[in-house]
Write a protein that holds these residues in place. Structure first.
Motif, mmCIF file in Angstrom:
data_model
loop_
_atom_site.group_PDB
_atom_site.id
_atom_site.type_symbol
_atom_site.label_atom_id
_atom_site.label_comp_id
_atom_site.label_asym_id
_atom_site.label_seq_id
_atom_site.Cartn_x
_atom_site.Cartn_y
_atom_site.Cartn_z
ATOM 1 N N ARG A 192 0.812 -1.228 0.000
ATOM 2 C CA ARG A 192 0.000 0.000 0.000
ATOM 3 C C ARG A 192 0.840 1.270 0.000
ATOM 4 O O ARG A 192 0.302 2.376 -0.105
ATOM 5 C CB ARG A 192 -0.906 -0.007 1.234
ATOM 6 N N ILE A 193 2.138 1.150 0.129
ATOM 7 C CA ILE A 193 2.986 2.343 0.202
ATOM 8 C C ILE A 193 2.988 3.060 -1.145
ATOM 9 O O ILE A 193 3.284 2.455 -2.179
ATOM 10 C CB ILE A 193 4.417 1.960 0.611
ATOM 11 N N PRO A 194 2.669 4.337 -1.168
ATOM 12 C CA PRO A 194 2.622 5.064 -2.444
ATOM 13 C C PRO A 194 4.025 5.371 -2.971
ATOM 14 O O PRO A 194 5.001 5.379 -2.221
ATOM 15 C CB PRO A 194 1.883 6.358 -2.076
ATOM 16 N N THR A 195 4.096 5.632 -4.264
ATOM 17 C CA THR A 195 5.364 6.052 -4.851
ATOM 18 C C THR A 195 5.619 7.520 -4.519
ATOM 19 O O THR A 195 4.691 8.270 -4.216
ATOM 20 C CB THR A 195 5.347 5.860 -6.380
ATOM 21 N N GLY A 196 6.866 7.893 -4.578
ATOM 22 C CA GLY A 196 7.211 9.299 -4.415
ATOM 23 C C GLY A 196 7.475 9.742 -2.992
ATOM 24 O O GLY A 196 7.735 10.930 -2.752
ATOM 25 N N LEU A 197 7.418 8.836 -2.034
ATOM 26 C CA LEU A 197 7.729 9.231 -0.653
ATOM 27 C C LEU A 197 9.213 9.545 -0.517
ATOM 28 O O LEU A 197 10.050 8.934 -1.199
ATOM 29 C CB LEU A 197 7.383 8.097 0.317
ATOM 30 N N PRO A 198 9.569 10.463 0.375
ATOM 31 C CA PRO A 198 10.988 10.645 0.673
ATOM 32 C C PRO A 198 11.606 9.314 1.099
ATOM 33 O O PRO A 198 10.985 8.528 1.833
ATOM 34 C CB PRO A 198 10.978 11.655 1.823
ATOM 35 N N THR A 199 12.792 9.050 0.630
ATOM 36 C CA THR A 199 13.435 7.752 0.841
ATOM 37 C C THR A 199 13.457 7.338 2.307
ATOM 38 O O THR A 199 13.132 6.200 2.661
ATOM 39 C CB THR A 199 14.871 7.789 0.292
ATOM 40 N N MET A 200 13.832 8.280 3.177
ATOM 41 C CA MET A 200 13.988 7.951 4.588
ATOM 42 C C MET A 200 12.661 7.724 5.305
ATOM 43 O O MET A 200 12.624 7.171 6.401
ATOM 44 C CB MET A 200 14.766 9.060 5.300
ATOM 45 N N LEU A 201 11.561 8.166 4.699
ATOM 46 C CA LEU A 201 10.254 8.041 5.331
ATOM 47 C C LEU A 201 9.432 6.900 4.756
ATOM 48 O O LEU A 201 8.244 6.784 5.026
ATOM 49 C CB LEU A 201 9.490 9.364 5.200
ATOM 50 N N ASN A 202 10.096 6.060 3.958
ATOM 51 C CA ASN A 202 9.458 4.909 3.334
ATOM 52 C C ASN A 202 9.916 3.649 4.080
ATOM 53 O O ASN A 202 11.112 3.367 4.161
ATOM 54 C CB ASN A 202 9.862 4.839 1.866
#
Length: 361
Positions: free
Chosen positions: A216-226
């Protein structure tokens, strides 16, 4: 050296054997000629420490293979934002149960990122209780998850049974009661906990996350917050809090030596009973903040007849070696935080002091 009776709410007491072991290994960890704080986080020596901590936590909490374990930074407070960023879809609603200040803060961060709903709250009774199952008002909208705070340090309340949600993902901030008792991890989709109460020193946050959520994780999140970033890199994407993870590993080893969570839970029940029984015996003098069926095993909160008596109690307690008994300013009174590392003897001493103080009035 005389150790204090440490009832601080967090950072809080650590097991003395853990501190002594860390002292022993401080300047030369396992013959490396270096402190654990000097080792590269990319070294096999440190990765062994991290992996052992994961394995011990999985064993102690009976964490199924369906869940990943992460060691992150930013405290539980960063999780207030990471959770909705990763799992609150544009057409979804995040459900929050309000049982105290930390659940309010979690809701406040989620409101910045998407739709939310308060599905139950005990704010009207000044957070003296935990909502019952029938009090949960889950809206008809597409629920992304339901978030609870399993234990409330300020108010001294605790969920004794987690809500049943009929398939909706349950997320729990367990910062102040993780490892205090057995929990069926399979019923939760995500658990997070700052270490500084039951797991170790401040600086590391444990996240236990169901693998199914990752899709469910969307694309485009900041790397460290994924979350996927940290899962793929075994919590080693960037420099982790190496000393805090090492200390956490020592605490987990100590819990195993105590007999695991079965033994820890019995000990915690015994410690809490000592204090609650004392308050119930002298209930015209000591008034628990929490209602009886919501009382916490970890944070015992109570008030005295007035501010003058409270001040006298706290001053004399400090002279007797009791530390951290002042209640949070939003509640007042007193609070004894009796996390896993607080020995039974400290609770016995406090109960005895409370009895003698009452009789001296």
């Amino acid at each position: 050296m005389q150790r204090a009776y440490n009832f601080n709410a967090g950072p809080s007491a650590l097991p003395l054997p853990v501190l002594q072991k860390a002292q022993e290994e401080m300047v030369n960890y396992k013959g490396t000629g270096m402190s654990i704080m000097e080792l590269s986080h990319r070294s096999s020596t440190f990765e062994n420490v991290l992996n052992k901590a994961k394995d011990d936590l999985r064993t102690l909490m009976n964490i199924p293979d369906t869940h990943e374990i992460l060691f992150l930074q930013g405290g539980a407070s960063l999780q207030f934002s990471m959770i909705p960023m990763n799992f609150l879809g544009a057409e979804q609603v995040g459900g929050y149960v309000l049982t105290g200040a930390w659940s309010e803060k979690a809701l406040k961060e989620a409101q910045k990122l998407g739709q939310t709903a308060v599905i139950a709250s005990s704010k009207d009774n000044h957070y003296r209780s935990i909502p019952n199952q029938h009090e949960l008002q889950i809206p008809d909208q597409n629920m992304a998850y339901v978030h609870i705070t399993s234990n409330n340090t300020i108010y001294g309340t605790q969920w004794h049974e987690f809500p049943s949600l009929n398939g909706t993902d349950l997320i729990a901030d367990m910062s102040s009661d993780i490892l205090c008792r057995n929990v069926d991890v399979s019923k939760l989709s995500l658990i997070y906990a700052g270490a500084q109460k039951n797991l170790g020193p401040s600086g590391v946050t444990v996240v236990i996350i169901k693998k199914e959520l990752l899709s469910r994780i969307p694309t485009g999140l900041p790397t460290m917050l994924n979350y996927e970033t940290h899962i793929k890199n075994n919590s080693l994407y960037h420099t982790p809090p190496t000393f805090s993870i090492y200390m956490l590993s020592l605490v987990l080893e100590w819990v195993k030596q105590q007999g695991g969570l079965d033994a820890i839970e019995k000990q915690n029940e015994k410690k809490a009973s000592l204090l609650y029984e004392c308050m119930d015996m002298y209930n015209e003098f000591y008034t628990p903040h929490a209602e009886k069926d919501s009382r916490s095993l970890m944070n015992v909160t109570f008030t005295l007849p007035n501010k003058e008596v409270t001040s006298s109690f706290l001053q004399l307690a400090q002279e007797k070696g009791f530390v951290g008994l002042a209640g949070h300013r939003s509640v007042g009174g007193c609070r004894a935080s009796i996390y896993n590392a607080v020995p039974l003897e400290s609770c016995e001493a406090l109960a005895s002091f409370m009895e003698s103080f009452y009789k001296g009035q």
